[in-house]
Design a protein around this motif. Structure first.
Motif, PDB file in Angstrom:
ATOM      1  N   ALA A  72      -0.193   6.484   6.763  1.00  0.00           N
ATOM      2  CA  ALA A  72      -0.286   6.558   5.299  1.00  0.00           C
ATOM      3  C   ALA A  72      -1.569   7.247   4.855  1.00  0.00           C
ATOM      4  CB  ALA A  72      -0.181   5.168   4.686  1.00  0.00           C
ATOM      5  N   ASP A  73      -2.624   7.097   5.614  1.00  0.00           N
ATOM      6  CA  ASP A  73      -3.897   7.708   5.237  1.00  0.00           C
ATOM      7  C   ASP A  73      -3.893   9.234   5.388  1.00  0.00           C
ATOM      8  OD1 ASP A  73      -3.807   7.572   8.022  1.00  0.00           O
ATOM      9  OD2 ASP A  73      -5.962   7.232   8.208  1.00  0.00           O
ATOM     10  N   ARG A  74      -2.856   9.787   5.958  1.00  0.00           N
ATOM     11  CA  ARG A  74      -2.722  11.248   6.081  1.00  0.00           C
ATOM     12  C   ARG A  74      -2.153  11.879   4.814  1.00  0.00           C
ATOM     13  NH1 ARG A  74       0.237  11.753  11.882  1.00  0.00           N
ATOM     14  NH2 ARG A  74      -0.898  10.053  12.885  1.00  0.00           N
ATOM     15  N   THR A 115       0.173   9.956  -5.190  1.00  0.00           N
ATOM     16  CA  THR A 115       1.345   9.180  -4.780  1.00  0.00           C
ATOM     17  C   THR A 115       1.606   8.038  -5.748  1.00  0.00           C
ATOM     18  OG1 THR A 115       0.883   9.714  -2.466  1.00  0.00           O
ATOM     19  CG2 THR A 115       2.337   7.844  -2.878  1.00  0.00           C
ATOM     20  N   LEU A 116       2.839   7.925  -6.154  1.00  0.00           N
ATOM     21  CA  LEU A 116       3.285   6.831  -7.019  1.00  0.00           C
ATOM     22  C   LEU A 116       4.031   5.824  -6.155  1.00  0.00           C
ATOM     23  CD1 LEU A 116       3.730   5.541  -9.809  1.00  0.00           C
ATOM     24  CD2 LEU A 116       5.803   6.943  -9.997  1.00  0.00           C
ATOM     25  N   VAL A 117       3.621   4.573  -6.235  1.00  0.00           N
ATOM     26  CA  VAL A 117       4.274   3.488  -5.509  1.00  0.00           C
ATOM     27  C   VAL A 117       4.891   2.562  -6.550  1.00  0.00           C
ATOM     28  CG1 VAL A 117       3.955   1.580  -3.892  1.00  0.00           C
ATOM     29  CG2 VAL A 117       2.582   3.666  -3.644  1.00  0.00           C
ATOM     30  N   LEU A 118       6.152   2.239  -6.374  1.00  0.00           N
ATOM     31  CA  LEU A 118       6.861   1.377  -7.314  1.00  0.00           C
ATOM     32  C   LEU A 118       7.164   0.039  -6.664  1.00  0.00           C
ATOM     33  CD1 LEU A 118       9.405   4.024  -8.645  1.00  0.00           C
ATOM     34  CD2 LEU A 118       7.181   3.411  -9.601  1.00  0.00           C
ATOM     35  N   ASP A 119       7.066  -1.021  -7.456  1.00  0.00           N
ATOM     36  CA  ASP A 119       7.327  -2.366  -6.946  1.00  0.00           C
ATOM     37  C   ASP A 119       8.182  -3.109  -7.961  1.00  0.00           C
ATOM     38  OD1 ASP A 119       7.276  -4.661  -5.433  1.00  0.00           O
ATOM     39  OD2 ASP A 119       5.147  -5.057  -5.714  1.00  0.00           O
TER      40      ASP A 119
END
Length: 90
Positions: free
Chosen positions: A20-22, A27-31
């Motif tokens: 993930a650190d690459r 970035t949009l993260v949805l929860d």
């Protein structure tokens, strides 16, 4: 795979841990508040990202608290496209 349990077990190996650190683009993260399948995964991904990032939590009181924000597709679209507008305008 002969059944759903085997499929779930086989998919456990596929994570963003260690990669993930690459990610370098915003970035949009949805929860979803009541996600019955992936509870906690969005926050774990967000914690691993080192790029510009944002988490949007969809809540039950909005009708969007279920997996994939079922029941609130228009709200999902609005927030996602608003985020894209802001990121692409920058």
């Amino acid at each position: 795979m002969s059944d759903f349990d085997q499929l779930v077990k086989a998919s456990e190996a596929y994570t963003m841990v260690g990669i993930a650190d690459r990610i370098t683009c915003p970035t949009l993260v949805l929860d979803a508040e009541n996600d019955q399948f992936f509870k906690g995964q969005p926050q774990r991904l967000l914690d691993q990202l080192t790029c510009k990032k944002e988490l949007i939590l969809f809540r039950e009181e909005e009708g969007a608290g279920e997996h994939c924000h079922e029941g609130a597709v228009f709200l999902f679209h609005q927030r996602t496209f608003d985020w894209l507008d802001a990121v692409l305008a920058a």
